[in-house]
Design a protein around this motif. Structure first.
Motif, short mmCIF file in Angstrom:
data_model
loop_
_atom_site.label_atom_id
_atom_site.label_comp_id
_atom_site.label_asym_id
_atom_site.label_seq_id
_atom_site.Cartn_x
_atom_site.Cartn_y
_atom_site.Cartn_z
N LEU A 94 0.90 -1.10 0.07
CA LEU A 94 0.01 -0.15 -0.05
C LEU A 94 0.86 1.16 0.11
N ARG A 95 0.65 2.16 -0.79
CA ARG A 95 1.41 3.43 -0.90
C ARG A 95 0.43 4.59 -0.56
N PHE A 96 0.90 5.39 0.48
CA PHE A 96 0.37 6.59 0.95
C PHE A 96 1.09 7.86 0.34
N ASP A 262 16.54 12.79 -1.04
CA ASP A 262 15.28 12.82 -0.82
C ASP A 262 14.83 13.97 -1.86
N SER A 263 13.28 14.08 -1.46
CA SER A 263 12.54 15.07 -2.61
C SER A 263 13.22 16.36 -2.47
N GLY A 264 13.91 17.04 -1.58
CA GLY A 264 14.57 18.02 -1.52
C GLY A 264 15.89 18.14 -1.95
N CYS A 316 16.80 3.94 -5.20
CA CYS A 316 15.95 3.51 -4.32
C CYS A 316 14.63 4.50 -3.93
N ALA A 317 14.42 5.60 -4.65
CA ALA A 317 13.56 6.37 -4.30
C ALA A 317 11.99 6.03 -4.78
N THR A 318 11.93 6.28 -6.09
CA THR A 318 10.63 6.18 -6.63
C THR A 318 10.66 6.17 -8.34
#
Ligand code: NDP
Length: 442
Positions: A94-96, A262-264, A316-318
């Motif tokens: 499950l992805r939130f 990370d996203s930053g 390994c992020a998205t």
């Protein structure tokens, strides 16, 4: 003629799934590699195996209404895509995350079909989630969201029908809240979720399994090439579950981990990260720029790790985080191996650049299968009321990753130029196709 049949099939996929670019991308990648197998086997064509695999068994979406800390009401959209249960109960995370939509979940479920098949374990494929962002919410808000989500999901899952786990935004805490609500509403203490905390039915090593498995797979790939991880520079993206446990295992195997992200932005560490850095970061909560500040490291905002000098790259992020320019940078910088910890992190143009180079690309559906493999071991432990030791689970995980590597190697058409992407697609496809044929049309 074969080429024409394949492109007509893919045109139909485009038409049937409009506005679902991630799903179409994932299907295109697999179909190109397995088309020949279908052409060669009349049973696959008669049973319409490819048509069946590209149409999920069932896909539900539901409203999730929940209340924030000040009593304000919110509405999110929840989903469960049950992709294929030819090999076992539907199984997938499950992805939130605010980006969640049906296209992304269909692509993840489709990838999961071949990944779960490669493990050799009795698990089908699915994926679910919601466009909810737990990062911006208090603990009580996350709990209320998880409870509301599970009340809606409950009717579609169960230990022998569909067994979700975690993914982006769904870790131990969320699984705990989801399981608590499942148990209250169903009256069953049953293994309808994996990734549970150890105290109530979780498996040793489940948290670590995906990242550790990535490294076990990498070790097998390197061994085949007469190499080891010792002394190799490894660029890792992401700073979540997969990235941090991948980094930990790389350190254990003698690698130098030169980044997390990370996203930053990117934490770039020329001399390599240490276990102290990873301990400080934990698996959740603390941000990379805080780590950089604490230890006097460099955090480069709005940048990715792929321009750093490295021997191996671990996205390994998205999905689609690594594009053509990144791939070109890696290849020109002498990176020899790209091992996907995330699902579909390299976009199609990046794939082309790697294919034309000497770099070896290891696809997520093979390399990151360790997580779902240990989830399957958690199901076995739950079903038999047992709890296995960490040593035993680690041995089984290593065994599964080794067998996945063998299954890929069996499919290599040119042993001197191993194509892991094509091999994983073909090996994963054959097992599920055989099951679909044997079970008859339905
Ligand atoms: P987490 O939520 O634990 O971590 C995700 C990490 O990726 C965070 O550091 C996040 O940063 C970063 N990230 C997310 N989106 C972006 C982006 N657009 N650009 C840069 N960084 C980004 O997730 P997991 O580690 O569990 O999952 C990572 C990947 O691995 C996903 O593709 C998932 O499907 C796959 N996977 C996970 C498995 C598991 O067992 N958990 C199993 C198999 C595959 P930020 O916090 O800033 O958003």
């Amino acid at each position: 003629m074969a080429q024409q049949g394949c492109s007509e099939f893919l045109d139909r996929i485009d038409e049937r799934h409009p506005n679902q670019p991630e799903y179409v991308q994932a299907v295109r990648e697999v179909v190109a590699d397995v088309w020949e197998l279908v052409e060669q086997d009349a049973r696959y064509r008669r049973a319409r195996v490819l048509e069946r695999l590209t149409e999920p068994d069932r896909s539900v979406s539901f409203r999730v209404s929940w209340e924030d800390d000040s009593g304000g009401a919110h509405v999110a959209r929840g989903y469960r895509v049950q992709t294929c249960n030819a090999l076992g109960p539907y199984k997938g995370g499950l992805r939130f995350h605010p980006s969640v939509n049906e296209s992304i979940l269909k692509f993840l479920g489709f990838e999961q079909t071949f990944k779960n098949s490669l493990t050799g374990l009795p698990i089908g494929a699915g994926k679910g989630g919601a466009d909810f962002d737990p990062r911006k919410r208090s603990d009580a808000e996350v709990r209320r969201f998880c409870q509301a989500f599970m009340i809606e999901l409950l009717r579609d899952i169960g230990p022998e029908t569909d067994v979700p786990a975690g993914d982006i935004g769904v870790g131990d805490r969320e699984i705990g809240y989801l399981f608590g609500q499942y148990k209250r509403s169903s009256g069953n203490f049953a293994g309808a979720l994996t990734g549970k905390p150890l105290a109530f039915g979780g498996s040793e090593l489940r948290s670590e399994a995906t990242g550790f498995g990535v490294v076990y797979f990498t070790a097998a790939v390197l061994e085949r090439a007469g190499e080891t991880l010792d002394g190799k520079r490894c660029a890792v993206s992401g700073a979540g579950n997969v990235a941090t446990y991948c980094a930990r295992k790389l350190l254990e195997e003698g690698g130098t981990v030169v980044s997390l992200s990370d996203s930053g932005g990117t934490l770039a560490v020329e001399d390599g990260l240490s276990n102290d850095h990873l301990d400080w970061l934990g698996t959740r909560g603390r941000r990379l720029h805080d780590l950089a500040e604490e230890f006097g490291l460099a955090y480069r905002e709005d940048s990715k790790p792929w321009s750093l000098e490295c021997d191996l790259a671990f996205p390994c992020a998205t999905q689609n985080e690594l594009d053509a320019a990144d791939a070109r940078g890696l290849v020109d910088g002498g990176c020899g191996w790209i091992v996907e910890g995330a699902n579909m992190p390299c976009d199609p143009e990046a794939h082309e650049i790697f294919a034309e180079s000497k770099a070896v690309l290891c696809p997520g559906k093979a390399a990151n299968a360790g997580g779902v493999a240990v989830s399957a071991l958690e199901m076995s432990q739950n079903a038999s009321f047992q709890r296995w030791t960490r040593k035993r689970v680690d041995k089984l995980l290593r065994g599964v990753m080794g067998r996945i590597h063998h299954a890929c190697a069996d499919q290599f058409e040119d042993a001197d130029r191993p194509d892991y992407v094509r091999a994983a697609n073909r090996a994963g496809f054959i097992r599920v196709a055989e099951a679909l044929v044997a079970q008859g049309i339905g």
